[in-house]
Design an enzyme around this catalytic site. Structure first.
Site, PDB file in Angstrom:
ATOM      1  N   GLY A 108       0.787  -1.220   0.000  1.00  0.00           N
ATOM      2  CA  GLY A 108       0.000   0.000   0.000  1.00  0.00           C
ATOM      3  C   GLY A 108       0.822   1.275   0.000  1.00  0.00           C
ATOM      4  O   GLY A 108       0.285   2.360  -0.101  1.00  0.00           O
ATOM      5  N   CYS A 109       2.136   1.181   0.138  1.00  0.00           N
ATOM      6  CA  CYS A 109       2.989   2.366   0.084  1.00  0.00           C
ATOM      7  C   CYS A 109       3.317   2.692  -1.367  1.00  0.00           C
ATOM      8  O   CYS A 109       3.634   1.796  -2.145  1.00  0.00           O
ATOM      9  CB  CYS A 109       4.288   2.162   0.854  1.00  0.00           C
ATOM     10  SG  CYS A 109       4.093   2.245   2.632  1.00  0.00           S
ATOM     11  N   VAL A 110       3.241   3.962  -1.715  1.00  0.00           N
ATOM     12  CA  VAL A 110       3.566   4.380  -3.081  1.00  0.00           C
ATOM     13  C   VAL A 110       4.959   4.919  -3.170  1.00  0.00           C
ATOM     14  O   VAL A 110       5.542   5.342  -2.228  1.00  0.00           O
ATOM     15  CB  VAL A 110       2.551   5.416  -3.626  1.00  0.00           C
ATOM     16  CG1 VAL A 110       1.241   4.733  -3.930  1.00  0.00           C
ATOM     17  CG2 VAL A 110       2.371   6.553  -2.673  1.00  0.00           C
TER      18      VAL A 110
END
EC number: 2.8.1.-
Length: 110
Positions: A108-110
């Site tokens: 979920g981290c960009v």
């Protein structure tokens, strides 16, 4: 882009995460932090070691909300909040701390 630690070349991906978790050591973490102009304090190591233990138990790097809540449970509410964690890891507590801990990028981290 590899980093060099004690004369040894360590492979990383394009974002600086270790290609192999087995390459991790405290020296590797310190070198990664140096690239980001960050000097690791005892408070940084608390979070890094917490993440390594969390990963060993759950086989996943926690997203920032889960990290904040879990740190609060283990280290207390003064450390289990976003403000504190962002002061330590301004590029994102989950992303930056996981990188220094030798873990994969959190989901979920960009």
């Amino acid at each position: 882009m590899p980093i060099t630690v004690a004369g040894k070349s360590i492979e990383t991906d394009e974002e600086g995460y270790l290609a192999s978790r087995t390459d991790w050591s405290e020296e590797v973490a310190k070198e990664m932090a140096k690239v980001d102009n960050c000097e690791l304090s005892q408070n940084h190591w608390e979070v890094i070691n917490f993440l390594r233990e969390y990963y060993e138990e759950y086989q996943i790097a926690p997203a920032v909300r889960v990290l904040t809540k879990a740190i609060g449970k283990k280290l207390g509410p003064d450390k289990g909040n976003s403000k504190y964690l962002y002061e330590l890891f301004p590029y994102g507590p989950a992303k930056q701390a996981c990188k220094y801990a030798g873990l994969p990028k959190p989901t979920g981290c960009v």
